[in-house]
Design a protein around this motif. Structure first.
Motif, PDB file in Angstrom:
ATOM      1  N   GLY A 248       1.010  -1.205  -0.058  1.00  0.00           N
ATOM      2  CA  GLY A 248      -0.015   0.046  -0.149  1.00  0.00           C
ATOM      3  C   GLY A 248       0.957   1.110   0.041  1.00  0.00           C
TER       4      GLY A 248
ATOM      5  N   PHE B 279       0.647   4.114  -2.801  1.00  0.00           N
ATOM      6  CA  PHE B 279       0.342   5.473  -2.490  1.00  0.00           C
ATOM      7  C   PHE B 279       1.505   6.381  -2.871  1.00  0.00           C
ATOM      8  CE2 PHE B 279       0.505   9.161   0.521  1.00  0.00           C
ATOM      9  CZ  PHE B 279      -0.649   9.442   0.389  1.00  0.00           C
ATOM     10  N   TRP B 280       2.607   6.086  -2.900  1.00  0.00           N
ATOM     11  CA  TRP B 280       3.886   6.533  -3.452  1.00  0.00           C
ATOM     12  C   TRP B 280       3.714   7.035  -4.919  1.00  0.00           C
ATOM     13  CZ3 TRP B 280       7.398  10.089  -2.733  1.00  0.00           C
ATOM     14  CH2 TRP B 280       8.442  10.271  -3.374  1.00  0.00           C
TER      15      TRP B 280
ATOM     16  N   GLN C 182       1.275   8.297  -6.074  1.00  0.00           N
ATOM     17  CA  GLN C 182       0.463   9.601  -6.279  1.00  0.00           C
ATOM     18  C   GLN C 182       1.601  10.684  -6.709  1.00  0.00           C
ATOM     19  OE1 GLN C 182      -2.614  10.530  -6.029  1.00  0.00           O
ATOM     20  NE2 GLN C 182      -3.386   8.444  -5.975  1.00  0.00           N
TER      21      GLN C 182
ATOM     22  N   ALA D 229      -5.890  12.153  -2.916  1.00  0.00           N
ATOM     23  CA  ALA D 229      -5.601  11.158  -2.042  1.00  0.00           C
ATOM     24  C   ALA D 229      -6.579  11.560  -0.758  1.00  0.00           C
ATOM     25  CB  ALA D 229      -4.023  11.444  -1.277  1.00  0.00           C
TER      26      ALA D 229
ATOM     27  N   THR E 213      -5.483   2.882  -1.742  1.00  0.00           N
ATOM     28  CA  THR E 213      -4.263   3.270  -2.675  1.00  0.00           C
ATOM     29  C   THR E 213      -4.679   3.084  -3.799  1.00  0.00           C
ATOM     30  OG1 THR E 213      -3.283   1.302  -2.437  1.00  0.00           O
ATOM     31  CG2 THR E 213      -2.694   3.225  -1.043  1.00  0.00           C
TER      32      THR E 213
END
Length: 485
Positions: free
Chosen positions: A58, A62-63, A65, A92, A150
């Motif tokens: 996750g 998320f990174w 983004q 986000a 995510t």
């Protein structure tokens, strides 16, 4: 005689002393061992390991983004850089709230008895606002929620880039709420959860007795975002200057963004095993195919671009990588390494054709999101129906149906995974296309979809975010600066 006796006694005493010394050494060692506690091993449960696996994946997803943000910043003019960055943060934030409120519940299996009763199969209907049972409040359940969030945020971001530099902030916020909260979750449920087309179920009522092979989401995530982006492009219209007088991109930001996305994709694909205990072989294999797919997509798109333009176009290099990644996302667990090269290379060609088709149709996509995510997402789902091998299908899905559910190039039943792939893309086009047409059509009719011509000329940083970066401000009227972007 006496001397001999004395010597014998002396030898005997010496031997006895040696034995005494040896016994003392042994007793001393045992006493030391008894006094020193033995080290203990605190074992980690498989549940904890699997929970960490989801958290690790996750964070990587998320990174992504940040990767999307850099790619989009590098694709717009400087007068809109602040605006596109703020919108990526809203992805986000809005995504998190809507996934908590409704998304995770509609995507989940609560309240859907399709497997057992044949009723439903479209969406879950329980546990809104994470009001779940005690069992679903476990560490793994919460890590699963985070991992799902995510993915939802990534799918939402796909649309932001394609309509950059002309969409109002209100339109962006509204479509984000609807896409993450209500449109994307049923697709997750149908293709991944307990729904009609999911291959993760062992049965009964599998579509074509196999379900669709969409391992990490070429269709569920990328094609969903790509179809929404296509509708948005049609509704909002092109930017001023399209197609020949648009601002030149900034390859430094674009390259950084693609490298970040490539890195995050290992979390996207590899961790879609959802467990690591017992699935290490599958996860490792996915890392190999993901790498090869990206490389092949880059090389194929670059080659075609060179043949057309006689230059090595950075846009084809970078988007070729993304095309290969999107294409391999569905079949990453079920194709051989050689198959991954073929899927990725064909994905690069699909991207080039789709990108040229968009421009020929007069559709302005600032980051080629439709070509990369929509067209290559479509191809990725179909590719699994062609190239899935029985062996790798059995490793990641179910061994008892690996022969009939393999790709048709490997002897699989044409009415199995191959037919399910076409059903999957058809459902996504119909569901996402119709719902997002209503959303964007309503916003266009209400006059809140696109900014005014004055604001577009001045740039949205100037009108809404305190001014554009130094050197990029465009002269505009005071009224334009005051209007909401």
């Amino acid at each position: 005689m006496a001397a001999e006796t004395i010597d014998a006694l002396t030898s005997t005493v010496a031997a006895l002393q040696a034995q005494v010394d040896q016994l003392q050494d042994v007793l001393g060692a045992r006493h030391l061992q008894a006094a020193t506690p033995e080290p203990t091993l605190n074992t980690i449960s498989t549940g904890d390991i699997d929970t960490f696996w989801l958290l690790f994946g996750g964070v990587l997803v998320f990174w992504m983004q940040a990767g999307f943000a850099m790619l989009e910043v590098g694709s717009v003019s400087k007068k809109n850089m602040k605006n596109i960055l703020v919108k990526n943060f809203f992805d986000a934030c809005v995504g998190a709230i809507m996934w908590w409120a409704t998304g995770a519940s509609l995507a989940g299996s609560n309240g859907d008895d399709f497997t057992s009763k044949g009723v439903g199969g479209f969406a879950g209907d329980g546990g809104f606002f994470m009001s779940t049972s005690t069992a679903n409040k476990s560490a793994y359940a919460k890590a699963s929620w985070f991992f799902g969030f995510t993915f939802a945020a990534a799918g939402c971001t796909i649309v932001s880039g394609c309509i950059a530099e002309r969409a109002t902030f209100m339109a962006y916020a509204l479509y984000s709420v609807i896409l993450v909260g209500f449109v994307y979750p049923p697709v997750v449920h149908m293709m991944w959860g307990a729904g009609k087309f999911s291959a993760w179920r062992s049965g009964p009522r599998l579509f074509g007795e196999c379900g669709v092979i969409d391992f990490a989401g070429s269709g569920t995530v990328h094609m969903t975002g790509g179809v929404a982006a296509l509708v948005a492009c049609i509704m909002i219209g092109p930017r001023k200057g399209f197609p020949d007088n648009l601002p030149e991109g900034q390859p430094v930001f674009q390259s950084l963004g693609v490298f970040i996305l490539w890195m995050g994709w290992y979390g996207f694909n590899c961790v879609s095993t959802l467990y690591i205990d017992g699935y290490a072989q599958s996860a490792a294999h996915v890392a190999v195919t993901t790498t090869l797919g990206a490389a092949a997509g880059c090389m194929a798109a670059t080659l075609v671009g060179y043949l057309m333009k006689h230059i090595i176009d950075p846009n084809y290099v970078l988007n070729g990588v993304l095309a290969g990644l999107v294409s391999i996302t569905s079949p990453c667990a079920v194709v051989s390494p050689a198959g991954a090269l073929i899927v990725g290379a064909l994905g690069g060609l699909v991207y080039v054709a789709a990108s040229l088709g968009m421009k020929a149709a007069g559709l302005d996509d600032a980051v080629d999101a439709v070509a990369v995510h929509g067209a290559c997402g479509f191809w990725g789902v179909i590719a699994a129906g062609f190239f899935a091998t029985p062996y790798y299908y059995g490793v990641s899905y179910y061994g008892d149906r690996k022969d009939k559910c393999a790709g048709i190039f490997y002897g699989g039943n044409a009415k199995g995974s191959f037919m399910a792939a076409w059903a999957c893309v058809g459902v996504i086009i119909a569901w996402v296309g119709s719902t997002m047409t209503l959303v964007f059509g309503a916003m266009k009719a209400a006059g809140i979809l696109r900014v005014s011509a004055e604001i577009e000329d001045a740039g949205m940083d100037d009108s809404k975010h305190g001014g554009a970066p130094r050197g990029s401000r465009v002269a505009s009227s005071r009224d334009a600066r005051r209007r909401c972007s």
